[in-house]
Design a protein around this motif. Structure first.
Motif, PDB file in Angstrom:
ATOM      1  N   LEU A   1       0.816  -1.224   0.000  1.00 30.14           N
ATOM      2  CA  LEU A   1       0.000   0.000   0.000  1.00 30.14           C
ATOM      3  C   LEU A   1       0.850   1.275   0.000  1.00 30.14           C
ATOM      4  N   ILE A   2       1.928   1.281   0.819  1.00 33.49           N
ATOM      5  CA  ILE A   2       2.714   2.510   0.937  1.00 33.49           C
ATOM      6  C   ILE A   2       3.298   2.930  -0.419  1.00 33.49           C
ATOM      7  N   TYR A   3       3.646   1.947  -1.267  1.00 30.28           N
ATOM      8  CA  TYR A   3       4.184   2.314  -2.584  1.00 30.28           C
ATOM      9  C   TYR A   3       3.091   2.776  -3.533  1.00 30.28           C
ATOM     10  N   VAL A   4       1.889   2.222  -3.361  1.00 34.94           N
ATOM     11  CA  VAL A   4       0.771   2.691  -4.180  1.00 34.94           C
ATOM     12  C   VAL A   4       0.473   4.154  -3.837  1.00 34.94           C
ATOM     13  N   LEU A   5       0.517   4.469  -2.538  1.00 37.64           N
ATOM     14  CA  LEU A   5       0.239   5.844  -2.108  1.00 37.64           C
ATOM     15  C   LEU A   5       1.302   6.816  -2.613  1.00 37.64           C
ATOM     16  N   LEU A   6       2.502   6.291  -2.794  1.00 36.57           N
ATOM     17  CA  LEU A   6       3.603   7.147  -3.237  1.00 36.57           C
ATOM     18  C   LEU A   6       3.635   7.278  -4.761  1.00 36.57           C
TER      19      LEU A   6
ATOM     20  N   GLY B   1       1.345   5.485  -7.072  1.00 37.23           N
ATOM     21  CA  GLY B   1       0.135   5.140  -7.822  1.00 37.23           C
ATOM     22  C   GLY B   1      -0.462   6.353  -8.527  1.00 37.23           C
ATOM     23  N   ALA B   2      -1.456   6.100  -9.391  1.00 37.88           N
ATOM     24  CA  ALA B   2      -2.059   7.169 -10.189  1.00 37.88           C
ATOM     25  C   ALA B   2      -2.545   8.313  -9.298  1.00 37.88           C
ATOM     26  N   GLN B   3      -3.117   7.967  -8.138  1.00 36.88           N
ATOM     27  CA  GLN B   3      -3.586   9.017  -7.220  1.00 36.88           C
ATOM     28  C   GLN B   3      -2.583   9.302  -6.114  1.00 36.88           C
ATOM     29  N   GLY B   4      -1.383   8.756  -6.254  1.00 36.86           N
ATOM     30  CA  GLY B   4      -0.362   8.924  -5.223  1.00 36.86           C
ATOM     31  C   GLY B   4       0.358  10.256  -5.342  1.00 36.86           C
ATOM     32  N   PHE B   5       1.290  10.484  -4.403  1.00 32.66           N
ATOM     33  CA  PHE B   5       1.971  11.775  -4.346  1.00 32.66           C
ATOM     34  C   PHE B   5       2.752  12.075  -5.621  1.00 32.66           C
TER      35      PHE B   5
ATOM     36  N   VAL C   1      -0.598  -6.299  -3.995  1.00 31.83           N
ATOM     37  CA  VAL C   1      -1.161  -4.941  -3.971  1.00 31.83           C
ATOM     38  C   VAL C   1      -0.618  -4.084  -5.112  1.00 31.83           C
TER      39      VAL C   1
END
Lengths: 281, 289
Positions: free
Chosen positions: B127-132, B134-138, B231
């Protein structure tokens, strides 16, 4: 150790190794974890609270915590038994049994997951025997607990085993000489010594169980409110593009894990101190 | 040790003295219960993997393994391990060197932080890499502007794998190098050895088995990781499927024997890992004594 400090600088490589360590740690571990915290903070406090106290979320936390707790209890008993049998008794094939204890560490969780599901499913080797008794294992909290027992057993055995190996038998000898029964000797002399490693092993297995995904997701059946574990709920939120909500659920899970990690550190320090004092210094 | 010090494995089989053990019946019952438990929880699943894998015969087994998607999953799994294991090994050696050969402020904190990934749920690790990324990530918008794919692509899988296997080598080396102290290296330096030479000629021979031990465990986890990789992967067949993800897809499509055929390969990896591990353990304990 203080007298070594000046001499330490004789050795080369501190700037480069420490620099690389901190950089790599930051890039791979720290920055992504901070990103998680920041993402979950995109929710207002009220939204945040509503997310993590939503009944479905609470049910998943409860399920993950309870099944991990029960699995930890079972492993406490059987982990102690296995460690005891491996350290104190001789039997053929002991080295193989000792090696097999680590299998859950080495076996990919997805493999464990599908294998356990197949065995404990209503038509499986064990499941078909339990079905007539009205016991449903696969696709129920019991199935999740079994998967977590599998995942957690090495933690208890491997923390208790070394302590049992190093334990002096003088006290047991004295107790036997004084006429104590073996069972009494075990419960009064041996078991108290093993409490710190037992608790450490339990906490390690418990912590691992709360976050476990691969071995559980096949056997659990994944029914919301009933057999949906917290890690799975995070994935569900992610698939619905509710990134901030997924992050909020994850933050709570992380806080529980870190709390347990802290507890484990304290337990281990306690255990080491007891071991040192027991050895007279 | 009570006057009995024999071989390194002595701890594993202390001589049984009659007044310090249980009656024979009790011993046999306890051994029986322990083995039954292990049989139900550990051995039965292994047997099930083999039985299910060969349920449709040898030909089906071979074709499940030589199938195009299985092959590309194998390639991705090997590639991932080939990147993650060496990098984490390099990190482990550097971290162990810094932590055990020097004293500095914040050392305990650093050691705790190195262990952190062990406490993180695999799903959260992905998850942490998706948040970083991902399309909607930082960094998502920037990455898509520059046409760089991390999530649902190989780099994300490698990163998530690196995260979950992060502490393995460091964890093995730190206690080992701590116990060995700094005398050998200091002697080498005072004799005029420099930098890398000290490491390769003095430290490495001392830690080689421990290093290999950490790498073997790191590799097993890297090749078998499921949750974190699941994930970030996006499950694109032939592209972003590792072997464990391939197993999941086959299983969910009710292709059970194919799923178990692939699973049997990963089980073989686990068994080989355990054998190598136990050989390394006896080497290490022999060198200690």
């Amino acid at each position: 150790m203080t007298f070594l400090r000046k001499k330490d600088r004789v050795l080369p490589g501190l700037p480069i190794t420490l620099g690389f360590t901190v950089l790599y740690l930051s890039l791979i571990v720290l920055i992504p974890l901070v990103a998680l915290a920041i993402k979950s903070a995109e929710l207002s406090p009220a939204e945040w609270w509503n997310t993590v106290t939503n009944p479905r979320v609470v049910a998943s936390y409860k399920l993950s915590l309870l099944t991990a707790f029960y699995a930890g209890l079972v492993n406490l008993v059987f982990g102690l038994l296995l460690a005891w049998v491996l350290v104190r008794y001789k039997f053929p094939g002991k080295r193989i049994v000792d090696g097999l204890i680590d299998l859950p560490f080495a076996l990919p969780t997805a493999v464990a997951g599908i294998a356990l599901t197949t065995i404990y499913a209503p038509k499986g080797w064990v499941g078909s025997l339990l079905q007539p008794l009205g016991i449903k294992v696969a696709y129920s909290p019991l199935g999740i607990t079994i998967a977590l027992i599998f995942i957690g057993i090495p933690f208890v055995v491997r923390t208790v085993q070394p302590v049992l190996q190093d334990m002096e038998t003088d006290m047991e000898e004295a107790a036997a000489t004084l006429g104590a029964y073996r069972a009494r000797t075990f419960f009064r002399i041996v078991l108290p010594e093993l409490i710190p490693p037992l608790l450490t092993g339990f906490a390690l297995a418990f912590a691992r169980g709360i976050g476990e995904y691969g071995s559980v997701v096949f056997i659990s059946g994944n029914m919301p409110m009933k057999t949906e574990i917290a890690p799975l709920l995070i994935i569900t939120k992610l698939e619905q593009f509710q990134y901030a909500q997924a992050a909020a659920v994850a933050v709570v899970l992380l806080l529980i894990s870190f709390g347990l990690l802290l507890l484990i550190n304290i337990l281990q320090r306690w255990s080491n101190r007891r071991l040192r004092t027991a050895k007279g210094g | 040790m009570g006057g009995i010090v024999t071989n390194p494995r002595a701890g594993k089989s202390k001589p049984i003295r009659p007044h310090l053990t249980e009656p024979r019946v009790v011993r046999y019952v306890l051994i029986g219960i322990a083995l039954l438990f292990l049989g139900l929880i550990v051995i039965l699943p292994m047997a099930a993997v083999i039985a299910e894998a060969f349920r449709k015969g040898w030909d089906a087994y071979v074709s499940a393994l030589s199938n195009k998607d299985a092959m590309s999953a194998l390639k991705l799994t090997l590639l991932t391990a080939l990147i993650a294991v060496p990098l984490n090994t390099l990190f482990g050696v550097a971290a162990a060197w810094a932590v055990t050969k020097f004293s500095f402020r914040g050392k305990n904190l650093l050691v705790t932080l190195i262990d952190l990934p062990f406490a993180v749920s695999p799903v959260v690790s992905g998850l942490i890499y998706v948040l970083l990324f991902g399309a909607q990530g930082f960094l998502g918008p920037w990455l898509s502007d520059h046409n760089i794919h991390i999530i649902f692509a190989t780099p994300g899988i490698v990163l998530a794998t690196m995260f979950v296997t992060f502490p393995f080598v460091a964890r093995e080396l730190i206690p080992l190098m701590e116990a060995q102290g700094v005398q050998d290296e200091e002697a080498a330096v005072s004799l005029g050895a420099r930098g890398w030479r000290v490491f390769f000629k003095v430290t490495l021979p001392n830690i080689k088995w421990g290093l290999l031990y950490g790498m073997i465990l790191c590799n097993a986890r890297a090749m078998g990781e499921f949750g974190a990789v699941s994930v970030v992967s996006g499950h694109i067949r032939g592209e972003t499927n590792t072997l464990p993800l391939h197993i999941e897809i086959l299983y969910n499509e009710y292709q059970f024997s194919a799923a178990f055929a692939v699973a049997s390969m990963l089980m073989l990896l686990a068994v080989v890992t355990l054998i190598v591990k136990s050989i390394l353990e006896s080497r290490m304990s022999r060198e200690e004594h």
